[in-house]
Design a protein around this motif. Structure first.
Motif, short mmCIF file in Angstrom:
data_model
loop_
_atom_site.label_atom_id
_atom_site.label_comp_id
_atom_site.label_asym_id
_atom_site.label_seq_id
_atom_site.Cartn_x
_atom_site.Cartn_y
_atom_site.Cartn_z
N ARG A 290 -10.80 6.18 7.87
CA ARG A 290 -9.70 6.47 8.98
C ARG A 290 -10.49 5.89 10.23
NH1 ARG A 290 -8.37 12.45 9.56
NH2 ARG A 290 -7.87 12.25 7.04
N ALA B 191 -10.07 2.25 10.39
CA ALA B 191 -8.49 1.69 10.39
C ALA B 191 -8.13 1.88 11.88
CB ALA B 191 -7.71 2.48 9.64
N LYS B 192 -8.72 2.63 12.63
CA LYS B 192 -8.12 3.09 13.89
C LYS B 192 -8.84 2.19 15.16
CE LYS B 192 -7.84 6.88 17.41
NZ LYS B 192 -8.09 8.07 17.71
N PRO C 199 -8.79 -1.82 9.26
CA PRO C 199 -8.65 -1.11 7.91
C PRO C 199 -9.20 -1.68 6.79
CG PRO C 199 -6.65 -1.32 9.22
CD PRO C 199 -7.64 -2.38 9.85
N ARG D 290 -10.75 -5.46 1.79
CA ARG D 290 -9.58 -5.62 2.33
C ARG D 290 -8.44 -6.38 1.47
NH1 ARG D 290 -6.61 -4.55 6.78
NH2 ARG D 290 -5.45 -6.10 7.88
N LEU E 243 -3.74 -3.80 1.35
CA LEU E 243 -3.97 -3.32 2.58
C LEU E 243 -3.70 -4.00 3.51
CD1 LEU E 243 -5.49 -0.73 3.65
CD2 LEU E 243 -7.73 -2.06 3.46
N ALA F 7 0.06 -3.42 4.29
CA ALA F 7 0.28 -2.26 4.88
C ALA F 7 -0.16 -1.99 6.24
CB ALA F 7 -0.17 -1.05 3.85
N ASN F 8 -1.36 -2.57 6.59
CA ASN F 8 -2.17 -2.53 7.93
C ASN F 8 -2.39 -3.82 8.48
OD1 ASN F 8 -2.31 0.58 8.34
ND2 ASN F 8 -2.91 -0.02 6.06
N THR G 33 -4.16 -6.52 11.03
CA THR G 33 -4.71 -6.62 12.35
C THR G 33 -4.26 -7.68 13.07
OG1 THR G 33 -6.40 -7.97 11.36
CG2 THR G 33 -6.65 -5.51 10.87
N ASP H 3 -6.77 -10.85 8.18
CA ASP H 3 -5.65 -10.76 7.61
C ASP H 3 -5.43 -11.54 6.22
OD1 ASP H 3 -4.78 -8.52 8.84
OD2 ASP H 3 -3.49 -9.87 10.20
#
Length: 316
Positions: free
Chosen positions: A29, A32-33, A37, A74, A78, A81-82, A84, A119
Motif C-alpha cells: 500500500r 502504491a501511494k 505499485p 509488476r 497491475l 489497473a495502476n 504510473t 509501465d
C-alpha cells in the motif's frame, strides 16, 4: 515572504512495528501511494522487514529502499489497473538482484544502475536482500527532456567503477538527498538531465549533455568559495559564453545556480540533528560562503526564514 522557497523533506516508512500478518499488505500500500505499485512476495517461512525513505520533489520522486529477501512483480494486470506513467531508475547499493522484463533477464550487482519503463510488466527478485536508490520520473517530464515517450529496452550501466560519470553523479545526487543524518537537497533539473543522458546513451543532444556535465561539475565543487564560471567551463570543455547560454535557456545564470546550490546545502545542514552543534558561520563556510552577513541575507531571501529558524528546536 513572497517568493520564498521551501525544501521538501524525506519521510520514512518501516515494517518493523507492523504486525507480521500485515507487513506485506501495508508495504504494498505504501509503495502504491509513494513510489510504484508492486506485488510483494517474501519467503513464507520468515517475516518481512523493509524500510523506505521517500522524497517527493516538484517533478521527480527519490527513494532509498532496504529490505530482506523477497520478490516483487509488476504484472500486466497491475499495470493496467495502476499505471504510473513513469520511467524508473534503480541503483543497487548492496545485494544482487534479478530483473526480468519482456523475456530478458539481467543480474544487477552493487554499483550498477538500471533504467526502465515502469509501465512495462517486470519482475525483480532480491535473493540476498535489498538496498538501493530509486528515481521515478513522470513520463511527461522524461518526454519533455528527451523527446521520447519510453525506454524500449532496459538499460544497465556500471556506476561503482566511476567509468560512467553521469550514472555516478546521479547516484551521488540521490544518495545525498535521501540521507536522514545530513541531507543535501537534490538539484532536480540535474536529476532529470542525468536520467535523460543515461536513458538515451548520451544521444539527447550536445546542449543537454553539456548542461548535465556543467551541473555535475558544480555539484562536486560548489563548496569551494573560489568557484567561478571559468572553472566550470574549463572543467566541462566548453566556453564560458556557451556555458552562460546553457543556463540562460532554463531561466537562470551560473552565479545564481551556484548560490542556489550552496543555500540548499546549508538548509540541509542546518536542519539536520547531526550538525546542530555547528555555528551558523561554520555552516556558511562549509557551504562556500565567505561572508556570514551575505549568507544570512540570501538565506532569508530564498527561504523566508532565518538560519536559526531552521535548526531543530532542541538546538536553538
Amino acid at each position: 515572504m513572497i517568493g520564498a522557497v521551501s525544501i521538501p523533506t524525506a519521510h520514512r516508512f518501516a515494517t518493523a512495528l507492523i504486525e507480521t500478518d500485515r507487513q506485506v499488505e501495508l508495504w504494498e500500500r505504501h509503495n502504491a501511494k509513494s513510489l510504484i505499485p508492486l506485488a510483494c512476495r517474501p519467503p513464507a517461512t520468515r517475516s518481512f522487514e523493509a524500510v523506505e525513505v521517500n522524497l517527493q520533489l516538484e517533478r521527480v520522486h527519490l527513494a532509498r529502499v532496504r529490505g530482506t529477501r523477497h520478490l516483487v512483480e509488476r504484472s500486466a494486470e497491475l499495470v493496467e489497473a495502476n499505471p504510473t506513467e513513469a520511467i524508473a531508475v534503480y541503483v543497487t547499493i548492496m545485494g544482487e538482484s534479478v530483473f526480468e522484463q519482456d523475456g530478458e533477464r539481467r543480474v544487477l550487482r552493487p554499483g550498477q544502475l538500471l533504467v526502465c519503463d515502469a509501465d512495462r510488466p517486470f519482475v525483480r527478485a532480491f535473493g540476498q536482500g535489498l538496498d538501493e536508490l530509486a528515481v521515478k520520473v513522470p513520463r511527461s517530464e522524461f518526454s519533455a527532456v528527451t523527446g521520447l515517450t519510453t525506454v524500449p529496452t532496459p538499460i544497465a550501466v556500471d556506476v561503482g567503477t566511476g567509468e560512467n560519470q553521469h550514472g555516478r553523479a546521479l547516484a551521488r545526487l540521490v544518495g545525498r538527498a535521501v540521507r536522514r543524518d545530513c541531507p543535501v537537497p537534490a538539484d532536480e533539473q540535474a536529476v532529470l538531465e542525468l536520467v535523460a543522458v543515461l536513458a538515451t546513451g548520451g544521444q539527447v543532444g550536445l546542449p543537454l549533455a553539456h548542461t548535465a556535465a556543467a551541473r555535475m561539475f558544480i555539484e562536486e565543487h560548489f563548496t569551494d568559495p573560489t568557484l567561478r564560471a571559468a572553472d566550470i567551463a574549463s572543467g566541462t570543455g566548453i566556453s564560458e559564453r556557451h556555458l552562460s547560454r546553457l543556463f540562460a535557456t532554463v531561466g537562470t545564470s551560473v552565479p545564481r545556480h551556484i548560490l542556489s546550490r550552496r543555500l540548499d546545502a546549508a538548509y540541509g545542514m542546518l536542519s539536520a540533528d547531526t550538525t546542530s552543534s555547528l555555528r551558523t558561520s561554520e555552516v556558511a563556510a562549509r557551504c562556500g560562503f565567505t561572508s556570514v552577513a551575505y549568507f544570512s541575507h540570501t538565506f532569508h531571501k530564498r527561504f523566508g526564514v532565518t538560519a536559526g529558524d531552521v535548526r531543530p528546536a532542541r538546538s536553538r
